[in-house]
Write an enzyme that holds these catalytic residues in place. Structure first.
Site, PDB file in Angstrom:
ATOM      1  N   CYS A   2       9.706  -1.890  -4.304  1.00  0.00           N
ATOM      2  CA  CYS A   2      10.786  -2.421  -5.127  1.00  0.00           C
ATOM      3  C   CYS A   2      12.038  -1.587  -4.894  1.00  0.00           C
ATOM      4  O   CYS A   2      12.069  -0.688  -4.062  1.00  0.00           O
ATOM      5  CB  CYS A   2      10.421  -2.362  -6.613  1.00  0.00           C
ATOM      6  SG  CYS A   2       8.888  -3.230  -7.052  1.00  0.00           S
ATOM      7  N   ILE A  54       3.568  -7.159  -4.843  1.00  0.00           N
ATOM      8  CA  ILE A  54       2.466  -6.836  -3.937  1.00  0.00           C
ATOM      9  C   ILE A  54       1.140  -6.793  -4.707  1.00  0.00           C
ATOM     10  O   ILE A  54       0.121  -7.282  -4.238  1.00  0.00           O
ATOM     11  CB  ILE A  54       2.701  -5.475  -3.239  1.00  0.00           C
ATOM     12  CG1 ILE A  54       4.011  -5.485  -2.435  1.00  0.00           C
ATOM     13  CG2 ILE A  54       1.523  -5.118  -2.341  1.00  0.00           C
ATOM     14  CD1 ILE A  54       4.006  -6.327  -1.196  1.00  0.00           C
ATOM     15  N   LEU A  55       1.144  -6.190  -5.902  1.00  0.00           N
ATOM     16  CA  LEU A  55      -0.053  -6.061  -6.736  1.00  0.00           C
ATOM     17  C   LEU A  55       0.143  -6.789  -8.061  1.00  0.00           C
ATOM     18  O   LEU A  55       1.235  -6.776  -8.630  1.00  0.00           O
ATOM     19  CB  LEU A  55      -0.350  -4.575  -7.014  1.00  0.00           C
ATOM     20  CG  LEU A  55      -0.800  -3.726  -5.829  1.00  0.00           C
ATOM     21  CD1 LEU A  55      -0.808  -2.258  -6.221  1.00  0.00           C
ATOM     22  CD2 LEU A  55      -2.188  -4.146  -5.343  1.00  0.00           C
ATOM     23  N   ASN A  76       9.657   2.417  -7.639  1.00  0.00           N
ATOM     24  CA  ASN A  76       9.746   1.851  -6.296  1.00  0.00           C
ATOM     25  C   ASN A  76       8.629   2.491  -5.499  1.00  0.00           C
ATOM     26  O   ASN A  76       8.581   3.714  -5.361  1.00  0.00           O
ATOM     27  CB  ASN A  76      11.111   2.187  -5.677  1.00  0.00           C
ATOM     28  CG  ASN A  76      11.124   2.032  -4.166  1.00  0.00           C
ATOM     29  OD1 ASN A  76      10.431   1.201  -3.617  1.00  0.00           O
ATOM     30  ND2 ASN A  76      11.922   2.852  -3.497  1.00  0.00           N
ATOM     31  N   GLY A  77       7.706   1.672  -4.987  1.00  0.00           N
ATOM     32  CA  GLY A  77       6.635   2.218  -4.172  1.00  0.00           C
ATOM     33  C   GLY A  77       5.294   1.643  -4.551  1.00  0.00           C
ATOM     34  O   GLY A  77       5.192   0.543  -5.101  1.00  0.00           O
ATOM     35  N   GLU A  78       4.237   2.380  -4.219  1.00  0.00           N
ATOM     36  CA  GLU A  78       2.872   1.981  -4.546  1.00  0.00           C
ATOM     37  C   GLU A  78       2.051   3.213  -4.893  1.00  0.00           C
ATOM     38  O   GLU A  78       2.193   4.259  -4.253  1.00  0.00           O
ATOM     39  CB  GLU A  78       2.195   1.273  -3.364  1.00  0.00           C
ATOM     40  CG  GLU A  78       2.860  -0.025  -2.921  1.00  0.00           C
ATOM     41  CD  GLU A  78       2.657  -1.182  -3.881  1.00  0.00           C
ATOM     42  OE1 GLU A  78       1.892  -1.029  -4.859  1.00  0.00           O
ATOM     43  OE2 GLU A  78       3.268  -2.248  -3.652  1.00  0.00           O
ATOM     44  N   ASP A 101      -0.079  -1.195 -10.566  1.00  0.00           N
ATOM     45  CA  ASP A 101      -0.060   0.256 -10.424  1.00  0.00           C
ATOM     46  C   ASP A 101       1.029   0.907 -11.260  1.00  0.00           C
ATOM     47  O   ASP A 101       0.922   2.080 -11.627  1.00  0.00           O
ATOM     48  CB  ASP A 101       0.088   0.658  -8.953  1.00  0.00           C
ATOM     49  CG  ASP A 101       1.354   0.133  -8.307  1.00  0.00           C
ATOM     50  OD1 ASP A 101       1.842  -0.942  -8.717  1.00  0.00           O
ATOM     51  OD2 ASP A 101       1.866   0.781  -7.379  1.00  0.00           O
TER      52      ASP A 101
END
Length: 594
Positions: A2, A54-55, A76-78, A101
């Site tokens: 993101c 994504i998730l 921002n990220g995973e 997440d």
């Protein structure tokens, strides 16, 4: 993946919802699926998110807000270990209610405060507002996979995943930062926390900021220099490496959207794809580009790996000259980079984005395991050659520099030189990292410098910005923190031995990818721009380096710049890298300063 953005006012400044929405729109490419903004006008604080889903596609919109309204989170990220953390929280007051997440971050913070976030294994830039503390936390991952910038002045702090989001809220464009300018031409990139915009800084990897009414404090939450060398047998190192990398790949396959992998046919991407194929029921989708000039074309090796692992392979042959993409890449990077491999990276990301929203890559392995030929040439006689700390520092700094100090003195106009501080020179920045890592051995010291400076300052900017330009997420299994810590506990002679780069790593994966791919000569992902500068691209060089528009900036000694170009074109010197950097900087000036 993101983009995040927002502000924290320490004075009377308040931004409108319209301004905040526009701030998010500047980075919509990072998250085109939805926008979410939480705004407390009374307290002058806002957190926003542009989401790339994504998730948990249905329940993962951000911000995430605690039941009592006290804590607000965007990221921002995973978080790759979110399933394990959520399982640990089951049955507790902090149990997760979604499979997203980002909720894990909220629950960990509710349970243990900011210290609880050290459980996260992932790539992330996180903003948390705690209303009880009246504090904003900006929290960045260990090695800087995800960007997080901020601008601080008397009115408060503005933050964003990209500098352009911050610029959209500032009343006027910041001036040029001369310290960062000096560092850019010394290194070919701007090392963090500096940026070329005065007053705009990058949260350092492994650090977080706490911003409250009393001011701002920086805290280090993960420090690679604390890793100590260990003694083990080669067999132990290989077993541990294979186990850690396999698990790193496994947890990076978690996604609720189609995904694939970049595949160049090099040892790193081939290894990642090989491990992916072990964990997937369907063929791995792989993507590569090739050039019509065989001297620069790796596509036959990519096809060899694709055939070995029976992937669903997509190849596109493109013209080597991708320089028309340079202004676009500069816009997405916010800062200049003299590395033209950003351009083919964009092309392969653009190709993959037609089918998938996420890819795995081999980024980071070269810095951890001495994969670049520059290490082989520098340590040709072994690391024992460099006994004296000062001698090693001087020679290694010279090895990684673009313009050396005498050349920088000639390059900059006198008025510019007077505004540059020797306390923040290339030598000072690199020596600081060498001092922090002096217990690691010479090879690991060199790798530490590149992990702390080059990786975060340039090599991870490339997959993040070029992927985000087409709204695709990049995941790098080699940058799992467990592998990073393992790599820096490993003696350097197991990485570079008798001229063999990635010695122990290649030995570990040869059975998986085959000797042909494991031990083939490394090929850089680049094109022959230096030759083009002498002929077809000379008019472009002259425009960017010597036009009246460029000279009017008054930053350089343009007689010296002209000599650099003339000597290169007349083949008296190979000034490709210097010319590339000057061109990159002028593209940046035209995009952001004009």
């Amino acid at each position: 993946m993101c983009g995040i953005f927002g502000y924290y006012s320490s004075g009377g400044t308040r931004y409108s919802d319209t301004e905040l929405a526009a701030m998010g729109e500047t980075i919509r490419h990072r998250g085109p699926d939805s926008q979410g903004i939480w705004h407390d006008v009374d307290h002058g604080v806002a957190l926003g998110n542009q989401r790339l889903s994504i998730l948990d596609l249905e329940h993962g919109d951000q911000p995430f807000i605690s039941d009592d309204g006290r804590v607000v989170v965007v990221q921002n990220g995973e978080i790759f270990n979110h399933e394990e953390i959520a399982e640990d929280l089951k049955g507790s007051p902090w149990a997760c209610r979604t499979h997203c997440d980002t909720e894990v971050i909220l629950r960990l913070y509710e349970k243990a405060g900011i210290a609880g976030l050290d459980q996260l294994n992932g790539m992330f830039a996180i903003a948390i507002y705690d209303a009880k503390e009246e504090a904003l936390f900006l929290f960045r991952d260990r090695v800087g996979e995800k960007p997080l910038y901020y601008h601080l002045d008397a009115d408060g702090l503005v933050f964003g995943s990209e500098i352009k989001a911050i610029l959209s809220l500032l009343p006027e464009r910041p001036a040029l930062d001369y310290t960062a300018l000096n560092l850019f031409f010394g290194l070919n990139y701007v090392p963090q926390p500096y940026t070329l915009f005065e007053g705009v800084r990058h949260v350092k990897p492994g650090h977080y900021l706490r911003v409250d009414r009393s001011g701002i404090r920086e805290n280090c939450w993960w420090d690679l220099s604390r890793i100590q060398l260990e003694e083990k047998s080669e067999a132990q190192w290989i077993d541990e490496f294979n186990s850690l990398l396999d698990d790193s790949v496994r947890i990076r396959l978690r996604a609720d959207v189609p995904f694939g992998a970049f595949l160049s046919g090099g040892v790193d991407s081939s290894t990642v794809v090989g491990l992916m194929s072990r964990h997937m029921q369907q063929p791995v989708r792989t993507y590569s580009i090739g050039f019509d000039d065989p001297k620069y074309d790796e596509s036959p090796y990519a096809q060899e790996a694709a055939t070995r692992f029976q992937t669903q392979h997509t190849l596109e042959i493109v013209q080597p000259n991708l320089l028309s993409l340079w202004p676009m890449a500069t816009y997405h990077c916010d800062q200049p980079h003299g590395d033209v491999s950003f351009l083919p990276t964009f092309k392969v990301a653009e190709l993959a984005a037609q089918d998938v929203k996420m890819v795995l890559t081999g980024d980071g392995a070269d810095e951890l395991y001495a994969g670049y030929d520059k290490y082989k040439s520098f340590f040709g006689s072994g690391e024992d050659e460099y006994v004296c700390d000062d001698d090693f520092a001087q020679r290694y700094i010279a090895n990684i520099r673009l313009f050396d100090d005498p050349s920088l003195t000639r390059l900059f106009a006198e008025g510019v030189r007077q505004q540059m501080s020797p306390e923040h020179s290339v030598s000072a920045v690199v020596r600081k990292e060498l001092e922090r890592s002096r217990h690691m051995g010479r090879i690991n010291q060199a790798l530490f410098v590149d992990t702390e400076l080059l990786l975060s300052g340039n090599n991870l900017v490339k997959p993040d910005r070029m992927g985000m330009a087409v709204s695709i997420e990049n995941r790098a299994p080699f940058l799992d923190y467990r592998l990073i810590e393992h790599a820096f506990s490993m003696p350097g002679e197991l990485k570079l031995r008798q001229g063999e780069t990635k010695y122990i790593y290649k030995k570990a994966v040869a059975g998986l990818i085959g000797d042909g791919l494991a031990y083939r000569k490394k090929q850089m992902f680049t094109v022959p721009v230096g030759d083009w500068f002498k002929k077809d691209l000379r008019p472009l060089c002259e425009d960017l380096l010597l036009s009246e528009r460029t000279r009017a900036r008054g930053l350089f000694d343009y007689d010296y710049v002209e000599k650099l170009l003339t000597d290169h074109c007349d083949e008296r010197n190979n000034n490709t890298r210097e010319i590339r950097a000057l061109m990159a900087f002028e593209y940046w000036c035209r995009e952001f300063m004009d």
